[in-house]
Scaffold this active site. Sequence first.
Site, mmCIF file in Angstrom:
data_model
loop_
_atom_site.group_PDB
_atom_site.id
_atom_site.type_symbol
_atom_site.label_atom_id
_atom_site.label_comp_id
_atom_site.label_asym_id
_atom_site.label_seq_id
_atom_site.Cartn_x
_atom_site.Cartn_y
_atom_site.Cartn_z
ATOM 1 N N MET A 100 0.815 -1.213 0.000
ATOM 2 C CA MET A 100 0.000 0.000 0.000
ATOM 3 C C MET A 100 0.849 1.264 0.000
ATOM 4 O O MET A 100 0.410 2.313 -0.459
ATOM 5 C CB MET A 100 -0.930 0.001 1.210
ATOM 6 C CG MET A 100 -1.917 -1.153 1.233
ATOM 7 S SD MET A 100 -3.012 -1.132 2.671
ATOM 8 C CE MET A 100 -4.062 0.261 2.260
ATOM 9 N N GLY A 101 2.060 1.199 0.553
ATOM 10 C CA GLY A 101 2.886 2.395 0.581
ATOM 11 C C GLY A 101 4.148 2.211 1.387
ATOM 12 O O GLY A 101 4.404 1.142 1.947
ATOM 13 N N THR A 104 9.092 6.862 5.971
ATOM 14 C CA THR A 104 10.288 6.859 6.804
ATOM 15 C C THR A 104 10.253 5.741 7.825
ATOM 16 O O THR A 104 11.264 5.114 8.128
ATOM 17 C CB THR A 104 10.418 8.210 7.526
ATOM 18 O OG1 THR A 104 10.394 9.254 6.562
ATOM 19 C CG2 THR A 104 11.727 8.283 8.308
ATOM 20 N N LYS A 123 1.272 -2.152 9.198
ATOM 21 C CA LYS A 123 2.434 -1.269 9.180
ATOM 22 C C LYS A 123 3.634 -2.053 9.699
ATOM 23 O O LYS A 123 3.653 -2.472 10.855
ATOM 24 C CB LYS A 123 2.149 -0.045 10.057
ATOM 25 C CG LYS A 123 3.233 1.001 10.132
ATOM 26 C CD LYS A 123 2.724 2.173 10.966
ATOM 27 C CE LYS A 123 3.733 3.303 11.059
ATOM 28 N NZ LYS A 123 3.187 4.464 11.795
ATOM 29 N N ASP A 219 1.223 15.975 13.804
ATOM 30 C CA ASP A 219 1.503 15.785 12.372
ATOM 31 C C ASP A 219 0.202 15.696 11.577
ATOM 32 O O ASP A 219 0.037 14.812 10.732
ATOM 33 C CB ASP A 219 2.353 14.532 12.148
ATOM 34 C CG ASP A 219 3.017 14.528 10.767
ATOM 35 O OD1 ASP A 219 3.120 15.618 10.152
ATOM 36 O OD2 ASP A 219 3.417 13.447 10.293
#
Length: 433
Positions: A100-101, A104, A123, A219
């Site tokens: 998916m991506g 960092t 993740k 963020d």
Amino acid sequence: METQWITEFPHTNMDKRPRKRPRLNWDMPPPVPPPKVIPTIYGGQEFTTGVASNHGFSSLYYKAQPRNASPPWRNDDKDGHYVFAIGDNLTPRYRIMSKMGEGTFGRVLECWDNEKKEMVAIKIVRSIHKYREAAMIEIDVLQKLAKYDPSGTRCVQIRNWFDYRNHICIVFEKLGPSLYDFLRKNSYRSFPIDLVRELGRQLLESVAFMHDLRLIHTDLKPENILLVSPEYVRVPDYKLLSRSAKDGYYFKNLPKSSAIKLIDFGSTTFEHQDHSYVVSTRHYRAPEVILGHGWNYACDLWSVGCILVELCSGEALFQTHENLEHLAMMERVLGPLPQNMVTRSDRRAEKYFRRGVRLDWPEGATSRESMRAVWKLPRLQNLVMQHVDHSAGDLIDLLQGLLRYDPAERFKAREALRHPFFTRDLRRCGYPL
């Protein structure tokens, strides 16, 4: 014109917005093309090179393996990222379906949960000590958010977590695209003001919820706000109907559902923790952070103000790459910085001012391009009125409260939710297409 219902994004005219610094997204393609091999059969299904319709990247090859077997041990890459192949298992429970991506922190993979029989996003954090520590802090935050929001209506839900081959793996519910990705894939065409109102209300409710728990996100940006559903509708773009445009450009996409959730709590900070370091992605960074004053809850509200402008205009409010230019853009849009904030600047920020009084601009500009980037910006009121047909006055007043230089005077999340922009017409239900 009949409204069309669609469940995946087209992949044309997607990246026309110029940016001085590329920003990481959850749908970035893999950096290295996959090797060419013979297709194999796994579980009765053939897998070869192809384009994943949901994400727009080439699938990676893999060899057939027993359904619950672990993949062969592979060394991490030079940056500490987990090296995977499509079809691998992450423990017997999770099977990798697509990438998916990447960011960092590590990589995000779409996986099939064999136990719950659903797709999830996992993740996988890099096997580097500081990122592992940050991941454990994020897990702590996610578990606290889940405890006080069991229905998971405000923030992404954590399903599970585990340590796999020295990589912290965090399992999330699978959501739709980010607001940034939606804008990008929609040729950066702005959202209708009534949709911006609904997105802003949900965003502020999520921020207020976090602040009540003594948590600061630090963020907030369109990349970290995900639509719950990937579905969207294709509707006429009335702003372009009177202009000459290519076939198909008279239409734009709008989310079928306006429901959103916050993600990425890797930088989230508890109120009692150290607040002396730099936080927030550049475009959404508050002035007190740049000036070295320290920061607190108010830095999240500045980011919310920047996000609302971007949703209305399609463009980031402050497209900049260095501090002096950023401060000059702020003054161009919002007026001069207060003198008391200038005099309290730390040693690193003193160089941005002449004799400690006036911003060193344009004398200190690094290039003519930088000066043009500042001079082309309109005042906040004019910027909003260029893109908003109704409710402009209320929105301008709300933004002036969210983008106040002095964090002590800036709107708090619950104060902003009581603003007339959200309360003037409580009878609104959804948003017009």
